[in-house]
Design an enzyme around this catalytic site. Structure first.
Site, PDB file in Angstrom:
ATOM      1  N   PHE A 162       0.809  -1.234   0.000  1.00 41.16           N
ATOM      2  CA  PHE A 162       0.000   0.000   0.000  1.00 41.16           C
ATOM      3  C   PHE A 162       0.831   1.267   0.000  1.00 41.16           C
ATOM      4  O   PHE A 162       0.495   2.248  -0.623  1.00 41.16           O
ATOM      5  CB  PHE A 162      -0.863   0.042   1.263  1.00 41.16           C
ATOM      6  CG  PHE A 162      -2.156  -0.652   1.099  1.00 41.16           C
ATOM      7  CD1 PHE A 162      -3.255  -0.246   1.813  1.00 41.16           C
ATOM      8  CD2 PHE A 162      -2.265  -1.707   0.223  1.00 41.16           C
ATOM      9  CE1 PHE A 162      -4.456  -0.886   1.662  1.00 41.16           C
ATOM     10  CE2 PHE A 162      -3.462  -2.356   0.072  1.00 41.16           C
ATOM     11  CZ  PHE A 162      -4.568  -1.958   0.799  1.00 41.16           C
TER      12      PHE A 162
ATOM     13  N   HIS B 253      -5.113  -5.942  11.848  1.00 40.15           N
ATOM     14  CA  HIS B 253      -6.005  -5.158  10.987  1.00 40.15           C
ATOM     15  C   HIS B 253      -7.161  -6.007  10.457  1.00 40.15           C
ATOM     16  O   HIS B 253      -7.791  -5.650   9.459  1.00 40.15           O
ATOM     17  CB  HIS B 253      -5.229  -4.541   9.819  1.00 40.15           C
ATOM     18  CG  HIS B 253      -4.323  -3.421  10.235  1.00 40.15           C
ATOM     19  ND1 HIS B 253      -3.272  -2.980   9.465  1.00 40.15           N
ATOM     20  CD2 HIS B 253      -4.306  -2.656  11.349  1.00 40.15           C
ATOM     21  CE1 HIS B 253      -2.647  -1.998  10.096  1.00 40.15           C
ATOM     22  NE2 HIS B 253      -3.257  -1.786  11.244  1.00 40.15           N
TER      23      HIS B 253
ATOM     24  N   CYS C 274     -26.854 -10.293   3.300  1.00 41.38           N
ATOM     25  CA  CYS C 274     -27.159 -11.527   4.030  1.00 41.38           C
ATOM     26  C   CYS C 274     -28.535 -12.033   3.581  1.00 41.38           C
ATOM     27  O   CYS C 274     -29.329 -11.273   3.027  1.00 41.38           O
ATOM     28  CB  CYS C 274     -27.184 -11.208   5.522  1.00 41.38           C
ATOM     29  SG  CYS C 274     -27.695 -12.566   6.588  1.00 41.38           S
TER      30      CYS C 274
ATOM     31  N   CYS D  34     -30.881 -12.479   5.415  1.00 44.71           N
ATOM     32  CA  CYS D  34     -31.869 -11.702   6.171  1.00 44.71           C
ATOM     33  C   CYS D  34     -32.107 -10.326   5.549  1.00 44.71           C
ATOM     34  O   CYS D  34     -32.981  -9.581   5.965  1.00 44.71           O
ATOM     35  CB  CYS D  34     -31.445 -11.557   7.633  1.00 44.71           C
ATOM     36  SG  CYS D  34     -30.251 -10.227   7.932  1.00 44.71           S
TER      37      CYS D  34
HETATM   38 ZN    ZN Z   1     -28.251 -11.347   8.438  1.00 42.18          ZN
END
Ligand code: ZN
Length: 243
Positions: free
Chosen positions: A40, A126, A155, A157
């Site tokens: 980086f 990290h 997700c 959900c």
């Molecule tokens: Zn979820």
């Protein structure tokens, strides 16, 4: 530096390793460059000055919250390490763990290459791109799931998934305080592939109270004067010569 000087230093390093039994390795981006991952902070790395501000934003919790699509486009483009393989440094450290000399690895890298090489006691200060959780129900998702997604990864959900990678503006993970303790208890600390200019790297080195502090880095670091041994060499040139 001529070859003889380098070989003498490597010989000294070998003697220190032979003598020590509670070695901790603390590595930065330079450990993974031999695997083809960009550093980086190097001149041609992601953080070259012109884009620095922007890149810090792209990797911030602010960006994740406000512009998740841009965050994940950038993340998927720059952090996909699924196909990357461990190099000689990772492999040497696995060997050192197997013979009971290496107590732990502390790494600033999120690429999981030490685990890919077989190391088991790794503190990722990290975070890691291999763990991803739904912010709502905490369901686990693999790195493959994230890197193979096209939109913002969600997700089942319906909520957004967050990589367990420490973003700018976020607290360091639990692994950081554990790393402090493990470095404090070490008899030898090998610091490699990190310039030690940014926190938390330098604070971790300050925790060390053991016998041998060895720094292996292409460029000089702020802690060189405190080190028992300094090798300004490529990591692979050092680790390929160690037993
Ligand atoms: Zn979820």
């Amino acid at each position: 530096m001529n070859n003889e000087v380098i070989m003498n230093k490597i010989k000294k390093l070998q003697e220190m390793i032979n003598e020590s039994n509670e070695i901790v390795f603390f590595g930065g981006a330079g450990v993974s460059t031999d695997s083809g991952i960009k550093d980086f902070r190097s001149k041609d790395g992601l953080y070259n000055q012109k884009h620095k501000q922007n890149l810090m934003y792209m990797l911030s919790v602010d960006c994740f919250n406000k512009e998740p699509k841009n965050f994940f486009d950038f993340y998927r483009e720059n952090f996909n390490c699924l196909m990357v393989q461990p190099n000689i440094t990772h492999k040497y450290l696995k060997k050192l763990e197997d013979v009971g000399k290496l107590k732990a690895i502390v790494t600033q890298n999120i690429d999981g290459l030490h685990q890919k090489a077989g190391s088991t006691n790794v503190y990722e200060v990290h975070g890691t791109l291999y763990e991803n959780y739904c912010l709502e129900c905490h369901e686990f998702y693999s790195a493959e799931y994230i890197f193979n997604s096209v939109e913002v990864p969600k997700c089942k959900c319906g909520s957004i998934i967050k990589p367990k990678v420490t973003l700018y503006g976020e607290m360091l993970p639990e692994a950081y305080s554990q790393a402090q303790q493990i470095i404090y208890e070490a008899d030898m600390l090998i610091v490699a592939g990190t310039s030690l200019t940014v926190e938390p790297a330098s604070s971790l080195v300050r925790m060390f109270k053991g016998k041998y502090l060895v720094i292996i880095n292409n460029d000089a670091t702020f802690y060189d004067s405190k080190a028992t041994l300094v090798l300004n060499n490529n990591l692979k040139d050092v680790f390929s010569n160690l037993k």
